[in-house]
Motif scaffolding. Structure first.
Motif, PDB file in Angstrom:
ATOM      1  N   GLU A 163       0.780  -1.091   0.101  1.00 37.20           N
ATOM      2  CA  GLU A 163       0.004   0.136  -0.206  1.00 37.20           C
ATOM      3  C   GLU A 163       0.905   1.342  -0.090  1.00 37.20           C
ATOM      4  O   GLU A 163       0.660   2.295  -0.837  1.00 37.20           O
ATOM      5  CB  GLU A 163      -0.953  -0.015   1.117  1.00 37.20           C
ATOM      6  N   ALA A 164       1.835   1.317   0.675  1.00 39.38           N
ATOM      7  CA  ALA A 164       2.737   2.477   0.777  1.00 39.38           C
ATOM      8  C   ALA A 164       3.402   2.678  -0.433  1.00 39.38           C
ATOM      9  O   ALA A 164       4.031   4.021  -0.551  1.00 39.38           O
ATOM     10  CB  ALA A 164       3.778   2.284   2.117  1.00 39.38           C
ATOM     11  N   CYS A 165       3.690   1.761  -1.294  1.00 35.69           N
ATOM     12  CA  CYS A 165       4.263   2.088  -2.419  1.00 35.69           C
ATOM     13  C   CYS A 165       3.496   2.642  -3.736  1.00 35.69           C
ATOM     14  O   CYS A 165       4.143   2.771  -4.949  1.00 35.69           O
ATOM     15  CB  CYS A 165       5.306   1.001  -2.999  1.00 35.69           C
ATOM     16  N   ILE A 166       2.499   2.649  -3.692  1.00 38.02           N
ATOM     17  CA  ILE A 166       1.512   2.806  -4.799  1.00 38.02           C
ATOM     18  C   ILE A 166       1.920   4.131  -5.711  1.00 38.02           C
ATOM     19  O   ILE A 166       1.760   4.032  -6.862  1.00 38.02           O
ATOM     20  CB  ILE A 166      -0.019   2.452  -4.575  1.00 38.02           C
ATOM     21  N   GLU A 167       2.329   4.990  -4.986  1.00 37.01           N
ATOM     22  CA  GLU A 167       2.373   6.302  -5.623  1.00 37.01           C
ATOM     23  C   GLU A 167       3.496   6.270  -6.652  1.00 37.01           C
ATOM     24  O   GLU A 167       3.828   7.227  -7.413  1.00 37.01           O
ATOM     25  CB  GLU A 167       2.522   7.403  -4.736  1.00 37.01           C
ATOM     26  N   ASP A 168       4.552   5.333  -6.620  1.00 37.73           N
ATOM     27  CA  ASP A 168       5.696   5.438  -7.327  1.00 37.73           C
ATOM     28  C   ASP A 168       5.484   4.520  -8.590  1.00 37.73           C
ATOM     29  O   ASP A 168       6.428   4.188  -9.250  1.00 37.73           O
ATOM     30  CB  ASP A 168       6.721   4.728  -6.475  1.00 37.73           C
ATOM     31  N   ILE A 169       4.373   3.992  -8.824  1.00 37.25           N
ATOM     32  CA  ILE A 169       4.302   2.933 -10.143  1.00 37.25           C
ATOM     33  C   ILE A 169       3.444   3.753 -11.042  1.00 37.25           C
ATOM     34  O   ILE A 169       2.422   4.342 -11.063  1.00 37.25           O
ATOM     35  CB  ILE A 169       3.206   1.724  -9.662  1.00 37.25           C
ATOM     36  N   TYR A 170       3.992   3.956 -12.401  1.00 35.49           N
ATOM     37  CA  TYR A 170       3.478   4.630 -13.492  1.00 35.49           C
ATOM     38  C   TYR A 170       2.628   3.770 -14.564  1.00 35.49           C
ATOM     39  O   TYR A 170       3.382   2.679 -14.742  1.00 35.49           O
ATOM     40  CB  TYR A 170       4.580   5.348 -14.151  1.00 35.49           C
ATOM     41  N   PHE A 183      11.376   9.976 -20.928  1.00 34.12           N
ATOM     42  CA  PHE A 183      10.715   9.731 -19.645  1.00 34.12           C
ATOM     43  C   PHE A 183      11.917   9.229 -18.647  1.00 34.12           C
ATOM     44  O   PHE A 183      11.833   9.818 -17.636  1.00 34.12           O
ATOM     45  CB  PHE A 183       9.471   8.914 -19.627  1.00 34.12           C
ATOM     46  N   ILE A 184      12.527   8.137 -19.035  1.00 26.64           N
ATOM     47  CA  ILE A 184      13.427   7.764 -18.157  1.00 26.64           C
ATOM     48  C   ILE A 184      14.693   8.466 -17.592  1.00 26.64           C
ATOM     49  O   ILE A 184      15.145   8.491 -16.696  1.00 26.64           O
ATOM     50  CB  ILE A 184      13.930   6.314 -18.520  1.00 26.64           C
ATOM     51  N   SER A 185      15.258   9.244 -18.747  1.00 30.19           N
ATOM     52  CA  SER A 185      16.217  10.390 -18.747  1.00 30.19           C
ATOM     53  C   SER A 185      15.700  11.417 -17.502  1.00 30.19           C
ATOM     54  O   SER A 185      16.332  11.895 -16.920  1.00 30.19           O
ATOM     55  CB  SER A 185      16.210  10.990 -19.975  1.00 30.19           C
ATOM     56  N   GLU A 186      14.378  11.695 -17.480  1.00 38.82           N
ATOM     57  CA  GLU A 186      13.860  12.498 -16.472  1.00 38.82           C
ATOM     58  C   GLU A 186      13.569  11.893 -15.226  1.00 38.82           C
ATOM     59  O   GLU A 186      13.338  12.708 -14.234  1.00 38.82           O
ATOM     60  CB  GLU A 186      12.635  13.261 -17.255  1.00 38.82           C
ATOM     61  N   HIS A 187      13.451  10.610 -15.117  1.00 38.36           N
ATOM     62  CA  HIS A 187      13.092   9.915 -13.821  1.00 38.36           C
ATOM     63  C   HIS A 187      14.292   8.609 -13.706  1.00 38.36           C
ATOM     64  O   HIS A 187      14.055   7.621 -13.987  1.00 38.36           O
ATOM     65  CB  HIS A 187      11.791   9.297 -14.136  1.00 38.36           C
ATOM     66  N   LYS A 188      15.400   9.175 -13.315  1.00 42.04           N
ATOM     67  CA  LYS A 188      16.635   8.142 -13.219  1.00 42.04           C
ATOM     68  C   LYS A 188      16.499   7.086 -12.458  1.00 42.04           C
ATOM     69  O   LYS A 188      17.140   6.128 -12.174  1.00 42.04           O
ATOM     70  CB  LYS A 188      17.840   8.931 -13.270  1.00 42.04           C
TER      71      LYS A 188
END
Length: 313
Positions: A163-170, A183-188
């Motif tokens: 539950e605590a990790c859901i905000e980090d999944i795109y 996208f990954i270049s901006e979210h390394k």
């Protein structure tokens, strides 16, 4: 080289860090007996960890080769050590992690396929959560990109697992594959890309098979480049289909024989009586082997069967 990059299981890396072994020097200075006592493993396991730490520490202290390498290239020695100490994402099933050499390998593309209901999406969600495990607990402290092409991504299931990790999944659609580099270049901190499934848009009502083959090949090439460039894992979930072989119809992974060469590793999930198994069907560095696993309310876990065993083919 960080302790978190040693070629050992995620649980052992977590035990090392929890016991205060945050550097390779600290590990090397300990004895097998002391290390075994501190991290609660057997003497033989402690000796193996010390062996890896000693080798890695020696490599870190050496100046390396003096030979000139073309810009962008690597020496064979660098490639060998890069592979030996590459990062892995735990599957949360110890038996499966063992036959995979520690888990899903970063810098490689892994295909996971199997019949409906076997647990493909469960693996995808589990890996998306596990990649976020903090470094101090043996994880990569990364983020996940989840490309859902079938509408099978279940937020409720993610909440059950972490539950605590859901905000980090795109959650994105497959059309964004071409945008992933930017996208990954901006979210390394992205460490895994999961496509669930790679099959959906290419399996039905695709009349031009030559175009389908070309699009699949281009997508696979782009994903392999992303895996190498950003040192992340790519996992593509595949469905099954029937194929006429030697006078009978048999189940096989979808998208044909040419697609089977597009991935570094191929894992096939199957039923053995009432027990789920994962089988390494193809890999340049891993032996063919199978391991049982369970799908539980908490996610992918070790098999609950009393007669489980790992089979090496």
């Amino acid at each position: 080289m960080e302790v978190g990059m040693l070629p050992i299981s995620a649980s052992k890396r977590g035990k090392l860090l929890a016991a205060g072994y945050t550097t390779l020097d600290a590990i090397v200075r300990s004895s097998p007996t002391q290390l075994a006592r501190d991290i609660q493993v057997s003497d033989s396991e402690a000796s193996e960890i010390l062996k890896y730490a000693t080798k890695t520490n020696a490599l870190d202290r050496s100046n390396g080769s003096n030979s000139t390498v073309v810009d962008g290239g690597q020496t064979a020695w660098d490639m060998l050590n890069e592979e030996k100490f590459s990062s892995h994402i735990t599957t949360s099933c110890v038996d499966l992690d063992n036959i995979l050499g520690g888990g899903i390998n970063c810098k490689e593309v892994t295909e996971i396929g199997g019949v409906p209901g076997i647990g493909k999406t469960q693996f995808g969600i589990q890996l998306a959560v596990n990649v976020q495990i903090p470094l101090e607990y043996g994880g990569l402290d990364g983020k996940a990109i989840y490309i859902d092409t079938e509408g099978s991504f279940m937020v409720e299931r993610v909440l059950q697992i972490a539950e605590a990790c859901i905000e980090d999944i795109y959650t994105e659609q497959i059309a964004l594959v071409n945008y992933l580099d930017k996208f990954i270049s901006e979210h390394k901190d992205v460490k895994i890309i999961i496509i669930d499934s790679v099959t959906f848009h290419f399996r039905q009502d695709f009349g031009d098979m030559a175009l389908r083959t070309r699009l699949l090949s281009e997508m696979a090439l782009k994903l392999m480049k992303l895996a190498r460039k950003f040192c992340l894992a790519v996992v593509m979930l595949n469905q099954v289909t029937t194929k006429h072989i030697e006078g009978s119809f048999q189940l096989t992974l979808a998208l044909g024989d040419s697609w089977s060469h597009s991935c570094t590793n191929r894992i096939i999930l199957y039923w053995n009586d009432n027990e789920r198994h994962a089988y390494i069907d193809k890999s340049p560095s891993l032996k063919s082997a199978s391991a049982p696993f369970s799908v539980t309310p908490r996610g992918i876990r070790n098999s609950t069967s009393s007669s489980k065993r790992i089979k090496t083919m």
